[in-house]
Design a protein around this motif. Structure first.
Motif, PDB file in Angstrom:
ATOM      1  N   ALA A 189       0.872  -1.208   0.097  1.00 15.68           N
ATOM      2  CA  ALA A 189       0.256  -0.197  -0.267  1.00 15.68           C
ATOM      3  C   ALA A 189       0.824   1.156  -0.212  1.00 15.68           C
ATOM      4  N   GLY A 190       1.248   1.580  -1.230  1.00 16.54           N
ATOM      5  CA  GLY A 190       2.168   2.889  -1.200  1.00 16.54           C
ATOM      6  C   GLY A 190       1.459   4.041  -1.125  1.00 16.54           C
ATOM      7  N   PRO A 191       2.140   5.373  -1.009  1.00 22.45           N
ATOM      8  CA  PRO A 191       1.507   6.551  -0.949  1.00 22.45           C
ATOM      9  C   PRO A 191       0.249   6.856  -1.769  1.00 22.45           C
ATOM     10  N   ILE A 192      -0.588   7.383  -1.208  1.00 16.43           N
ATOM     11  CA  ILE A 192      -1.856   7.785  -2.160  1.00 16.43           C
ATOM     12  C   ILE A 192      -1.985   9.330  -2.397  1.00 16.43           C
ATOM     13  N   PRO A 193      -2.148   9.602  -3.584  1.00 18.28           N
ATOM     14  CA  PRO A 193      -2.169  11.197  -3.855  1.00 18.28           C
ATOM     15  C   PRO A 193      -3.251  11.836  -2.943  1.00 18.28           C
ATOM     16  N   ILE A 194      -2.788  13.038  -2.301  1.00 21.98           N
ATOM     17  CA  ILE A 194      -3.727  13.647  -1.442  1.00 21.98           C
ATOM     18  C   ILE A 194      -4.442  14.625  -2.346  1.00 21.98           C
ATOM     19  N   GLY A 195      -4.156  14.899  -3.592  1.00 21.36           N
ATOM     20  CA  GLY A 195      -4.797  15.788  -4.390  1.00 21.36           C
ATOM     21  C   GLY A 195      -4.483  15.359  -5.808  1.00 21.36           C
ATOM     22  N   ARG A 196      -5.672  15.630  -6.652  1.00 23.83           N
ATOM     23  CA  ARG A 196      -5.555  15.179  -8.141  1.00 23.83           C
ATOM     24  C   ARG A 196      -6.216  16.352  -8.998  1.00 23.83           C
ATOM     25  N   TYR A 197      -5.680  16.788 -10.161  1.00 27.76           N
ATOM     26  CA  TYR A 197      -6.527  17.333 -11.043  1.00 27.76           C
ATOM     27  C   TYR A 197      -6.313  16.734 -12.617  1.00 27.76           C
ATOM     28  N   ASP A 198      -7.627  16.280 -13.388  1.00 31.52           N
ATOM     29  CA  ASP A 198      -7.275  16.003 -14.529  1.00 31.52           C
ATOM     30  C   ASP A 198      -7.394  17.070 -15.686  1.00 31.52           C
ATOM     31  N   THR A 199      -6.486  16.949 -16.844  1.00 35.22           N
ATOM     32  CA  THR A 199      -6.375  17.961 -17.550  1.00 35.22           C
ATOM     33  C   THR A 199      -6.669  17.365 -19.003  1.00 35.22           C
ATOM     34  N   ASP A 200      -7.190  18.339 -19.603  1.00 32.78           N
ATOM     35  CA  ASP A 200      -7.231  17.994 -21.297  1.00 32.78           C
ATOM     36  C   ASP A 200      -6.266  18.027 -22.152  1.00 32.78           C
ATOM     37  N   GLY A 201      -5.919  17.119 -22.822  1.00 32.48           N
ATOM     38  CA  GLY A 201      -4.675  17.268 -23.937  1.00 32.48           C
ATOM     39  C   GLY A 201      -3.380  16.654 -23.368  1.00 32.48           C
ATOM     40  N   LYS A 202      -2.446  16.479 -23.977  1.00 31.39           N
ATOM     41  CA  LYS A 202      -1.151  15.924 -23.886  1.00 31.39           C
ATOM     42  C   LYS A 202      -0.380  17.338 -22.960  1.00 31.39           C
ATOM     43  N   ILE A 203       0.135  16.784 -21.810  1.00 35.08           N
ATOM     44  CA  ILE A 203       0.824  17.750 -20.856  1.00 35.08           C
ATOM     45  C   ILE A 203       2.259  17.731 -21.482  1.00 35.08           C
ATOM     46  N   THR A 204       2.802  19.075 -21.259  1.00 36.14           N
ATOM     47  CA  THR A 204       4.361  18.987 -21.855  1.00 36.14           C
ATOM     48  C   THR A 204       5.069  19.496 -20.820  1.00 36.14           C
ATOM     49  N   SER A 205       4.659  20.359 -19.825  1.00 32.55           N
ATOM     50  CA  SER A 205       5.710  21.017 -18.844  1.00 32.55           C
ATOM     51  C   SER A 205       4.827  21.434 -17.608  1.00 32.55           C
ATOM     52  N   MET A 206       5.497  21.956 -16.454  1.00 36.31           N
ATOM     53  CA  MET A 206       4.754  22.343 -15.262  1.00 36.31           C
ATOM     54  C   MET A 206       5.752  23.031 -14.764  1.00 36.31           C
ATOM     55  N   GLN A 207       5.313  24.450 -13.841  1.00 37.20           N
ATOM     56  CA  GLN A 207       5.964  25.063 -12.841  1.00 37.20           C
ATOM     57  C   GLN A 207       5.053  25.552 -11.881  1.00 37.20           C
ATOM     58  N   PHE A 208       5.773  25.755 -10.623  1.00 36.18           N
ATOM     59  CA  PHE A 208       4.710  26.045  -9.599  1.00 36.18           C
ATOM     60  C   PHE A 208       5.436  27.420  -8.924  1.00 36.18           C
ATOM     61  N   HIS A 209       4.311  28.170  -8.567  1.00 34.15           N
ATOM     62  CA  HIS A 209       4.655  29.457  -8.221  1.00 34.15           C
ATOM     63  C   HIS A 209       3.591  29.942  -7.169  1.00 34.15           C
ATOM     64  N   ASP A 210       3.620  30.269  -6.066  1.00 36.14           N
ATOM     65  CA  ASP A 210       2.868  30.924  -5.033  1.00 36.14           C
ATOM     66  C   ASP A 210       1.509  30.240  -4.942  1.00 36.14           C
ATOM     67  N   ASN A 211       1.765  29.040  -4.710  1.00 35.54           N
ATOM     68  CA  ASN A 211       0.466  27.974  -4.458  1.00 35.54           C
ATOM     69  C   ASN A 211      -0.589  28.001  -5.696  1.00 35.54           C
ATOM     70  N   VAL A 212       0.337  28.178  -6.962  1.00 32.18           N
ATOM     71  CA  VAL A 212      -0.416  28.045  -8.254  1.00 32.18           C
ATOM     72  C   VAL A 212       0.467  27.127  -9.018  1.00 32.18           C
ATOM     73  N   THR A 213      -0.167  26.135  -9.673  1.00 28.56           N
ATOM     74  CA  THR A 213       0.761  25.223 -10.623  1.00 28.56           C
ATOM     75  C   THR A 213       0.041  25.562 -11.868  1.00 28.56           C
ATOM     76  N   TYR A 214       1.333  25.687 -12.895  1.00 28.19           N
ATOM     77  CA  TYR A 214       0.937  26.208 -14.147  1.00 28.19           C
ATOM     78  C   TYR A 214       1.335  24.591 -15.061  1.00 28.19           C
ATOM     79  N   ILE A 215       0.307  24.505 -15.863  1.00 33.66           N
ATOM     80  CA  ILE A 215       0.682  23.191 -16.302  1.00 33.66           C
ATOM     81  C   ILE A 215       0.475  23.508 -18.224  1.00 33.66           C
ATOM     82  N   GLY A 216       1.508  23.282 -18.650  1.00 35.45           N
ATOM     83  CA  GLY A 216       1.710  23.607 -20.348  1.00 35.45           C
ATOM     84  C   GLY A 216       0.996  22.127 -21.010  1.00 35.45           C
TER      85      GLY A 216
END
Length: 675
Positions: free
Chosen positions: A342-369
């Motif tokens: 029983a490995g770790p379970i995500p405490i949060g998740r957000y499904d996105t539309d389309g193929k993801i290419t990159s990610m950045q995090f800044h000031d409690n906001v996650t930006y997903i390209g």
């Protein structure tokens, strides 16, 4: 050659054939795991040390239910129940039994007594001496019993007799004499039962979920019902939620805050053949007739899949106690160590539309390209990520400087003002196409990409975000995909090699040296510089550490060679975290760069990005979106074990014995039929 010599030679050949048969049998048997070869007199079967299924108790006949009381497991069987010592989980041992003429369907406990529900009624037994349970009293019940629950001094039982199905309430305060207090009757078949406070929850195929007020035990009252199911199997109540299993339709989750008006939240696992459920510590444990045991997390808004474990037999019941799961099946008892799977379970998740290419995090906001734009997701509440906005532009890579996003893509590269998260504004464009990666250092944006047919590094002054100025560029001899900067040194990852540059003057970068990585031409997907050591992920070639203290003569220190596909690297002190499209999320110890050590792996399909903070780890999957994990527990447990398939020992053994028997029979036939 005389007849005697011929016979001796013939006997030698016969002996050789027999030895060959025994050899073949030995080889085939040696291919079978030890856990399937060895049985002991207690009925338990030793399990391989690296198998989560740490214990097994075989028995003849069916096991219908399992209940745990301290260091003992009680199995309801066709003829009573068995008492099994589980003080050693790897070697469960039969210590006693209660003989009965009919099957035991359910077992519950109250103090030192066991209440066994079966065809014919309820038996109350004294367990003072577990090796010899003693009958205290019985209560005869007409019809077929299905389930029993005990709360305080009350026992709740559902039965079927003819066309009438009954929920019966018994007073068990006096174990020597059970007394019926009240009944609720219906014409629909009742399949499962759960009790929570003053509400009894019963489920049937025809009437679905029924909530019954049992505050007055002599007169249970139906409050509500929710139609309908097709093959209902089990029900569990957890934190004002009812979880109902339907063997054909899946897992139904209801909000039962108001039992008079239960509301359906969602349905999941529609394609599964679910059979039983238990919930402990915010984790759902399900048994599935096809897939085995499945884990879910219930702390999130959406139920999130975690892990599946296969085991023998057709399951009937599951109970989870502490860190072990106990499963009753037609093979007996299975014991599974949850710590190992029983490995770790995500405490949060957000499904996105389309193929993801990159990610950045800044000031409690996650930006997903993504292929179609940039998503801004607020992760202040890590359990429920909240969508803020989307800016439509094709994005290959994102960088952040102050409150500005720099987006590089195949068609356009932009600078966006993110100060207004709900309406990000395009500020300016960068004169570069086909951007693969961007790094910002001292208000200079270094972009790896191409213009026309020449692949280049371009350096932009972005002190004035609304009017970026091209300072200089540097031609590379091959396609480039990654870049990192430390001080005045920039390292660019190409298709076959890394390029080391002096960028003290961004208007005129100077080449210092190169190092061949991939003669085959796999792209170098990411690079991280840590003082004089560079860590490189050359596509599907693992992870490399390179000493660049002398840029003209870089030295390869170590290679973690694996058939994987690392997309991104994140460095924290002497630890490297990677997002791998094949392996998932991995943690490496690089205190000694001459010896890269893999510490742990968390399986996440198609992982392409990872950012680690002291509290949370943000990871993106190319297909499945954003996942948020607790950084303190993500890699704290052991790695998930792969479950080997069971080998069929009897088949191999019979094959070898048949081979030997054929030779013996042929020998006897020749002996009795001389030519």
């Amino acid at each position: 050659m005389n007849q005697k010599s011929k016979n001796e030679l013939s006997n030698k050949f016969k002996l050789s054939y027999a030895l060959l048969a025994l050899l073949v049998n030995s080889i085939l048997v040696s291919m079978v795991p030890l856990s399937t070869q060895t049985h002991n007199n207690s009925g338990s079967t030793p399990i391989s040390a690296n198998d989560p299924k740490i214990g097994r108790f075989h028995m003849y006949g069916n096991a219908y239910c399992v209940s745990i009381d301290g260091d003992y497991a009680y199995l309801g069987t066709d003829y009573g129940f068995l008492c099994i010592s589980i003080s050693s989980h790897r070697s469960p041992k039969l210590i006693g039994r209660y003989q009965r003429d009919f099957p035991v369907i359910d077992i519950n406990f109250k103090e030192k007594n066991a209440y066994a529900l079966g065809i014919g009624g309820i038996d109350c037994l004294d367990l003072t001496y577990r090796s010899a349970p003693t009958l205290i009293s019985s209560y005869a019940i007409d019809g077929i019993p299905y389930r029993m629950e005990i709360e305080d001094n009350l026992a709740f039982v559902i039965t079927k007799y003819g066309d009438i199905n009954t929920l019966s309430i018994f007073d068990i305060s006096d174990s020597s004499q059970l007394t019926i207090l009240g009944e609720y009757q219906t014409e629909v078949d009742l399949e499962a039962l759960a009790i929570s406070g003053s509400i009894a929850y019963i489920v049937s195929d025809e009437e679905g979920l029924q909530c019954i007020d049992i505050s007055n035990t002599s007169n249970p009252i139906l409050l509500s019902s929710w139609n309908d199911f097709e093959r209902v199997k089990d029900i569990e109540i957890y934190e004002s939620r009812a979880y109902v299993l339907d063997g054909k339709l899946g897992l139904f989750r209801f909000d039962t805050t108001d039992p008079s008006h239960p509301s359906l939240i969602d349905i999941s696992l529609e394609e599964n053949c679910l059979s039983s459920i238990d919930i402990k510590n915010s984790t759902i444990y399900l048994t599935d007739e096809d897939e085995g045991m499945i884990f879910f997390d219930v702390s999130m808004k959406e139920i999130t899949y975690n892990e599946t474990i296969e085991y023998y037999g057709v399951d009937q019941d599951i109970e989870v106690v502490d860190e072990y799961a106990y499963i009753a099946s037609n093979f007996g008892l299975e014991i599974i160590d949850l710590k190992s799977i029983a490995g770790p379970i995500p405490i949060g998740r957000y499904d996105t539309d389309g193929k993801i290419t990159s990610m950045q995090f800044h000031d409690n906001v996650t930006y997903i390209g993504t292929e179609s734009g940039i998503l801004a997701i607020n992760v202040t509440n890590s359990s429920i990520p909240r969508f803020l906005n989307k800016f439509y532009t094709q994005t290959e890579y994102l960088a952040i400087e102050n409150n500005y996003l720099i987006s590089g893509g195949n068609r356009e590269s932009l600078i966006l003002d993110e100060s207004n998260l709900f309406h990000p504004e395009k500020i300016s464009e960068l004169d570069i196409e086909f951007v693969e990666m961007i790094k910002v250092n001292n208000s200079i944006a270094y972009c790896v990409g191409s213009i026309s047919s020449s692949y280049k590094l371009r350096c932009f002054d972005i002190k004035n975000f609304s009017a970026p100025v091209l300072l200089g560029s540097w031609n590379t001899e091959e396609s480039c995909y990654s870049i990192d900067i430390e001080g005045d040194i920039a390292i660019i990852g190409g298709k076959t090699k890394i390029f080391i540059l002096n960028i003290s003057n961004p208007a005129a970068p100077i080449s210092l040296g190169t190092f061949l990585i991939n003669p085959e031409g796999n792209r170098i997907t990411d690079i991280k510089i840590c003082q004089n050591i560079t860590f490189v992920s050359p596509g599907c070639k693992g992870l490399l550490s390179i000493d660049i203290s002398n840029p003209k003569k870089p030295i390869l220190l170590d290679t973690y060679d694996a058939y994987n596909c690392i997309h991104s690297i994140y460095v924290v002190n002497n630890t490297i975290y990677t997002a791998d499209g094949v392996q998932g999320l991995q943690k490496f110890d690089v205190k000694n760069p001459k010896k890269i050590i893999l510490e742990a792996t968390f399986e996440l399909d198609d992982a392409i990005g990872i950012i680690v903070t002291p509290q949370f780890t943000y990871a993106v999957s190319e297909k499945f979106g954003l996942f948020i994990f607790d950084s303190n527990t993500l890699f704290s447990g052991p790695q998930i074990n792969k479950i080997p398939g069971y080998a069929h020992f009897p088949v191999y053994t019979i094959f070898g014995l048949c081979f030997l028997l054929i030779i013996v029979q042929k020998t006897n036939w020749k002996k009795n039929h001389p030519q």
